[in-house]
Design a protein around this motif. Structure first.
Motif, PDB file in Angstrom:
ATOM      1  N   LYS A 107       0.830  -1.212   0.000  1.00 37.28           N
ATOM      2  CA  LYS A 107       0.000   0.000   0.000  1.00 37.28           C
ATOM      3  C   LYS A 107       0.869   1.270   0.000  1.00 37.28           C
ATOM      4  O   LYS A 107       0.536   2.262  -0.639  1.00 37.28           O
ATOM      5  CB  LYS A 107      -0.891  -0.033   1.245  1.00 37.28           C
ATOM      6  N   SER A 113      -1.938  -5.183  -2.501  1.00 34.62           N
ATOM      7  CA  SER A 113      -1.237  -6.147  -1.640  1.00 34.62           C
ATOM      8  C   SER A 113      -1.176  -7.514  -2.321  1.00 34.62           C
ATOM      9  O   SER A 113      -0.189  -8.235  -2.224  1.00 34.62           O
ATOM     10  CB  SER A 113      -1.981  -6.334  -0.310  1.00 34.62           C
ATOM     11  N   THR A 138      -8.506 -12.714  -9.641  1.00 33.44           N
ATOM     12  CA  THR A 138      -8.449 -13.212  -8.264  1.00 33.44           C
ATOM     13  C   THR A 138      -9.416 -12.440  -7.378  1.00 33.44           C
ATOM     14  O   THR A 138     -10.159 -13.018  -6.579  1.00 33.44           O
ATOM     15  CB  THR A 138      -7.010 -13.105  -7.728  1.00 33.44           C
ATOM     16  N   THR A 142     -12.877 -14.364  -5.929  1.00 33.86           N
ATOM     17  CA  THR A 142     -13.071 -14.483  -4.476  1.00 33.86           C
ATOM     18  C   THR A 142     -14.465 -13.974  -4.103  1.00 33.86           C
ATOM     19  O   THR A 142     -15.206 -14.616  -3.350  1.00 33.86           O
ATOM     20  CB  THR A 142     -11.977 -13.699  -3.729  1.00 33.86           C
ATOM     21  N   SER A 169     -11.403  -1.986   4.055  1.00 30.93           N
ATOM     22  CA  SER A 169     -11.735  -1.027   2.995  1.00 30.93           C
ATOM     23  C   SER A 169     -10.742  -1.132   1.832  1.00 30.93           C
ATOM     24  O   SER A 169     -10.528  -0.179   1.101  1.00 30.93           O
ATOM     25  CB  SER A 169     -11.741   0.393   3.556  1.00 30.93           C
ATOM     26  N   GLY A 170     -10.156  -2.329   1.674  1.00 30.16           N
ATOM     27  CA  GLY A 170      -9.189  -2.529   0.603  1.00 30.16           C
ATOM     28  C   GLY A 170      -9.836  -3.155  -0.632  1.00 30.16           C
ATOM     29  O   GLY A 170     -11.044  -3.015  -0.869  1.00 30.16           O
ATOM     30  N   ALA A 171      -9.002  -3.871  -1.395  1.00 28.74           N
ATOM     31  CA  ALA A 171      -9.445  -4.435  -2.676  1.00 28.74           C
ATOM     32  C   ALA A 171     -10.618  -5.401  -2.507  1.00 28.74           C
ATOM     33  O   ALA A 171     -11.598  -5.352  -3.254  1.00 28.74           O
ATOM     34  CB  ALA A 171      -8.265  -5.165  -3.324  1.00 28.74           C
ATOM     35  N   GLN A 172     -10.538  -6.270  -1.516  1.00 29.17           N
ATOM     36  CA  GLN A 172     -11.615  -7.253  -1.328  1.00 29.17           C
ATOM     37  C   GLN A 172     -12.879  -6.604  -0.800  1.00 29.17           C
ATOM     38  O   GLN A 172     -13.990  -7.007  -1.167  1.00 29.17           O
ATOM     39  CB  GLN A 172     -11.156  -8.380  -0.403  1.00 29.17           C
ATOM     40  N   ASN A 193     -13.632   0.104   8.835  1.00 32.44           N
ATOM     41  CA  ASN A 193     -12.189  -0.148   8.689  1.00 32.44           C
ATOM     42  C   ASN A 193     -11.496   0.258   9.987  1.00 32.44           C
ATOM     43  O   ASN A 193     -12.006   1.124  10.712  1.00 32.44           O
ATOM     44  CB  ASN A 193     -11.619   0.648   7.508  1.00 32.44           C
ATOM     45  N   HIS A 194     -10.355  -0.360  10.281  1.00 36.92           N
ATOM     46  CA  HIS A 194      -9.670  -0.009  11.540  1.00 36.92           C
ATOM     47  C   HIS A 194      -9.222   1.454  11.550  1.00 36.92           C
ATOM     48  O   HIS A 194      -9.035   2.033  12.604  1.00 36.92           O
ATOM     49  CB  HIS A 194      -8.503  -0.983  11.833  1.00 36.92           C
ATOM     50  N   ARG A 195      -9.049   2.006  10.374  1.00 38.81           N
ATOM     51  CA  ARG A 195      -8.830   3.465  10.274  1.00 38.81           C
ATOM     52  C   ARG A 195     -10.080   4.016   9.592  1.00 38.81           C
ATOM     53  O   ARG A 195     -10.348   3.705   8.428  1.00 38.81           O
ATOM     54  CB  ARG A 195      -7.593   3.778   9.428  1.00 38.81           C
ATOM     55  N   THR A 234      -9.653  -8.186   5.879  1.00 37.36           N
ATOM     56  CA  THR A 234      -8.557  -7.367   6.404  1.00 37.36           C
ATOM     57  C   THR A 234      -7.296  -8.216   6.560  1.00 37.36           C
ATOM     58  O   THR A 234      -7.339  -9.441   6.421  1.00 37.36           O
ATOM     59  CB  THR A 234      -8.872  -6.796   7.815  1.00 37.36           C
ATOM     60  N   TYR A 235      -6.223  -7.546   6.916  1.00 31.12           N
ATOM     61  CA  TYR A 235      -4.985  -8.246   7.269  1.00 31.12           C
ATOM     62  C   TYR A 235      -4.816  -8.310   8.788  1.00 31.12           C
ATOM     63  O   TYR A 235      -3.724  -8.564   9.279  1.00 31.12           O
ATOM     64  CB  TYR A 235      -3.780  -7.540   6.637  1.00 31.12           C
ATOM     65  N   SER A 236      -5.889  -8.077   9.514  1.00 33.74           N
ATOM     66  CA  SER A 236      -5.774  -8.085  10.972  1.00 33.74           C
ATOM     67  C   SER A 236      -5.379  -9.473  11.483  1.00 33.74           C
ATOM     68  O   SER A 236      -5.888 -10.485  10.994  1.00 33.74           O
ATOM     69  CB  SER A 236      -7.115  -7.686  11.594  1.00 33.74           C
ATOM     70  N   GLN A 258      -5.342 -14.841   4.117  1.00 26.44           N
ATOM     71  CA  GLN A 258      -4.302 -15.662   3.523  1.00 26.44           C
ATOM     72  C   GLN A 258      -3.915 -16.733   4.526  1.00 26.44           C
ATOM     73  O   GLN A 258      -4.379 -16.714   5.655  1.00 26.44           O
ATOM     74  CB  GLN A 258      -3.113 -14.805   3.128  1.00 26.44           C
TER      75      GLN A 258
HETATM   76  N1  LIG Z   1      -7.217  -9.447  -3.115  1.00 24.13           N
HETATM   77  C1  LIG Z   1      -7.584 -10.714  -3.302  1.00 24.13           C
HETATM   78  O1  LIG Z   1      -7.819 -11.153  -4.459  1.00 24.13           O
HETATM   79  C2  LIG Z   1      -7.795 -11.660  -2.145  1.00 24.13           C
HETATM   80  C3  LIG Z   1      -7.555 -11.298  -0.823  1.00 24.13           C
HETATM   81  N2  LIG Z   1      -7.778 -12.191   0.170  1.00 24.13           N
HETATM   82  C4  LIG Z   1      -7.529 -11.852   1.566  1.00 24.13           C
HETATM   83  O2  LIG Z   1      -8.447 -10.821   1.945  1.00 24.13           O
HETATM   84  C5  LIG Z   1      -7.824  -9.978   2.927  1.00 24.13           C
HETATM   85  C6  LIG Z   1      -7.858  -8.539   2.406  1.00 24.13           C
HETATM   86  O3  LIG Z   1      -7.138  -8.488   1.182  1.00 24.13           O
HETATM   87  P1  LIG Z   1      -7.163  -7.205   0.244  1.00 24.13           P
HETATM   88  O4  LIG Z   1      -8.473  -6.509   0.358  1.00 24.13           O
HETATM   89  O5  LIG Z   1      -6.687  -7.635  -1.086  1.00 24.13           O
HETATM   90  O6  LIG Z   1      -6.023  -6.334   0.947  1.00 24.13           O
HETATM   91  P2  LIG Z   1      -5.851  -4.744   0.970  1.00 24.13           P
HETATM   92  O7  LIG Z   1      -4.438  -4.492   1.313  1.00 24.13           O
HETATM   93  O8  LIG Z   1      -6.408  -4.147  -0.265  1.00 24.13           O
HETATM   94  O9  LIG Z   1      -6.772  -4.297   2.199  1.00 24.13           O
HETATM   95  C7  LIG Z   1      -6.405  -4.696   3.489  1.00 24.13           C
HETATM   96  C8  LIG Z   1      -7.401  -4.165   4.485  1.00 24.13           C
HETATM   97  O10 LIG Z   1      -7.005  -4.628   5.789  1.00 24.13           O
HETATM   98  C9  LIG Z   1      -6.857  -3.482   6.627  1.00 24.13           C
HETATM   99  N3  LIG Z   1      -5.832  -3.785   7.613  1.00 24.13           N
HETATM  100  C10 LIG Z   1      -4.508  -3.869   7.420  1.00 24.13           C
HETATM  101  N4  LIG Z   1      -3.886  -4.165   8.580  1.00 24.13           N
HETATM  102  C11 LIG Z   1      -4.853  -4.260   9.523  1.00 24.13           C
HETATM  103  C12 LIG Z   1      -4.844  -4.527  10.909  1.00 24.13           C
HETATM  104  N5  LIG Z   1      -3.713  -4.786  11.562  1.00 24.13           N
HETATM  105  N6  LIG Z   1      -6.031  -4.536  11.580  1.00 24.13           N
HETATM  106  C13 LIG Z   1      -7.194  -4.298  10.922  1.00 24.13           C
HETATM  107  N7  LIG Z   1      -7.257  -4.039   9.611  1.00 24.13           N
HETATM  108  C14 LIG Z   1      -6.103  -4.024   8.902  1.00 24.13           C
HETATM  109  C15 LIG Z   1      -6.486  -2.347   5.707  1.00 24.13           C
HETATM  110  O11 LIG Z   1      -6.759  -1.101   6.306  1.00 24.13           O
HETATM  111  P3  LIG Z   1      -5.753   0.147   6.038  1.00 24.13           P
HETATM  112  O12 LIG Z   1      -5.472   0.123   4.576  1.00 24.13           O
HETATM  113  O13 LIG Z   1      -6.551   1.313   6.482  1.00 24.13           O
HETATM  114  O14 LIG Z   1      -4.561  -0.131   6.887  1.00 24.13           O
HETATM  115  C16 LIG Z   1      -7.431  -2.647   4.550  1.00 24.13           C
HETATM  116  O15 LIG Z   1      -8.744  -2.212   4.852  1.00 24.13           O
HETATM  117  C17 LIG Z   1      -6.398 -10.500   3.118  1.00 24.13           C
HETATM  118  O16 LIG Z   1      -6.369 -11.358   4.242  1.00 24.13           O
HETATM  119  C18 LIG Z   1      -6.139 -11.278   1.845  1.00 24.13           C
HETATM  120  O17 LIG Z   1      -5.188 -12.278   2.029  1.00 24.13           O
HETATM  121  C19 LIG Z   1      -8.303 -13.408  -0.109  1.00 24.13           C
HETATM  122  C20 LIG Z   1      -8.550 -13.808  -1.380  1.00 24.13           C
HETATM  123  C21 LIG Z   1      -8.283 -12.968  -2.503  1.00 24.13           C
END
Ligand SMILES: NC(=O)C1=CN([C@@H]2O[C@H](COP(=O)(O)OP(=O)(O)OC[C@H]3O[C@@H](n4cnc5c(N)ncnc54)[C@H](OP(=O)(O)O)[C@@H]3O)[C@@H](O)[C@H]2O)C=CC1
Ligand SMILES: O=C(O)C1=NCCCC1
Length: 259
Positions: A107, A113, A138, A142, A169-172, A193-195, A234-236, A258
């Motif tokens: 990011k 990611s 992907t 999903t 609030s990321g890609a998924q 989202n955590h933020r 999330t990646y929490s 993951q």
């Molecule tokens: N993209 C894909 O195709 C796929 C993703 N996944 C899984 O889905 C999950 C999200 O992936 P994706 O949306 O692509 O990732 P992104 O990086 O796009 O989004 C990650 C999200 O997790 C939040 N986050 C990061 N760290 C923390 C934390 N410590 N506590 C709480 N929230 C946190 C981020 O918030 P902020 O940005 O504000 O820090 C953001 O909202 C992952 O576990 C990934 O492995 C599974 C299958 C497919």
């Protein structure tokens, strides 16, 4: 050799492999141009049913961690025995390997990611047919799997007015909001989202793309309180939803993570 024509037709044709043509390369934009929910959701549904019928070979994925980079590389081969015949009369079997990289710090440099590559082979002789960027497919597949799961195990999905809570609030998070909006009658989509600014940004983006009734929440408990479906994306490393927050008895919880 210049390969002309519709990429979808080229992918489904086995002839390019036989004629010694080099593999076709498809960028994410080209793959995106081939994706729609009407095609993808039934395709995912059929492959999941194929697993049950023994028509799919899908070994556990190989997971390689790179701890000092907060990264993971996943290797996922798969074979699907076709149920129809291709244009050339042969079975439409599929053989592919997807390689996913997950670099959680991406990011900071403006990259997703999760990045992916799909290698598609001629299923009869193993010759490489297509190399495609797999990041979009992907994301979409999903969310399509979540749609299929909801359709099959959640009775209220067939009625009007689903409330969907999305944690992250990321890609998924983004693609799940779009997938639920496109495939169900959705009353409201709650984003936490955590933020908090991340949730507000996603709500603004989705609203500008035409999604209605999308709302940002500062507190996770408020986001899930009324929800029928909860998606955690999330990646929490700690739970983002607490059991006691879930008050409805038939909520469906989708966990994306993951290894
Ligand atoms: N993209 C894909 O195709 C796929 C993703 N996944 C899984 O889905 C999950 C999200 O992936 P994706 O949306 O692509 O990732 P992104 O990086 O796009 O989004 C990650 C999200 O997790 C939040 N986050 C990061 N760290 C923390 C934390 N410590 N506590 C709480 N929230 C946190 C981020 O918030 P902020 O940005 O504000 O820090 C953001 O909202 C992952 O576990 C990934 O492995 C599974 C299958 C497919
Ligand atoms: O494609 C998949 O399956 C993925 N699973 C978890 C991590 C991201 C991709």
């Amino acid at each position: 050799t210049v390969i002309k024509g519709n990429p979808a037709a080229i992918i489904s044709s086995k002839n390019i492999a036989v004629t010694q043509a080099p593999p076709l390369f498809l960028s994410d934009d080209q793959v995106l141009g081939l994706l729609d929910w009407e095609t993808l959701v039934p395709a995912i549904e059929s492959v999941i049913a194929g697993v049950d019928r023994g028509q799919v070979i899908q070994p556990a994925r190989l997971v390689m961690r790179i701890p000092d980079k907060d990264a993971v590389v996943l290797s996922m081969p798969g074979y699907v025995k076709g149920t129809n015949t291709s244009q050339d009369g042969s079975p439409d079997d599929s053989l592919a390997v997807k390689i996913v990289t997950s670099f959680t710090r991406n990011k900071d440099i403006g990259l997703p990611s999760i990045l992916a590559t799909v290698l598609l082979y001629n299923p009869d002789n193993g010759k490489l047919k297509v190399v495609m960027e797999g990041t979009e497919i992907t994301k979409w597949r999903t969310a399509a799997a979540s749609v299929v799961a909801t359709k099959h195990i959640f009775p209220r999905s067939k009625e009007s007015g689903l409330i969907v809570a999305i944690m992250g609030s990321g890609a998924q998070a983004s693609i799940h909001a779009k997938a639920f909006d496109a495939n169900f009658n959705v009353k409201q989509i709650n984003i936490w989202n955590h933020r908090y600014p991340g949730a507000q940004d996603l709500v603004n983006k989705l609203s500008s793309e035409g999604l209605k009734s999308v709302k940002a929440f500062e507190h996770g408990q408020d986001a899930v309180k009324e929800a029928d479906i909860i998606v955690t994306a999330t990646y929490s490393s700690v739970p983002v939803v607490k059991y006691e927050w879930i008050v409805k008895r038939d909520v469906i919880l989708m966990l994306l993570e993951q290894e």
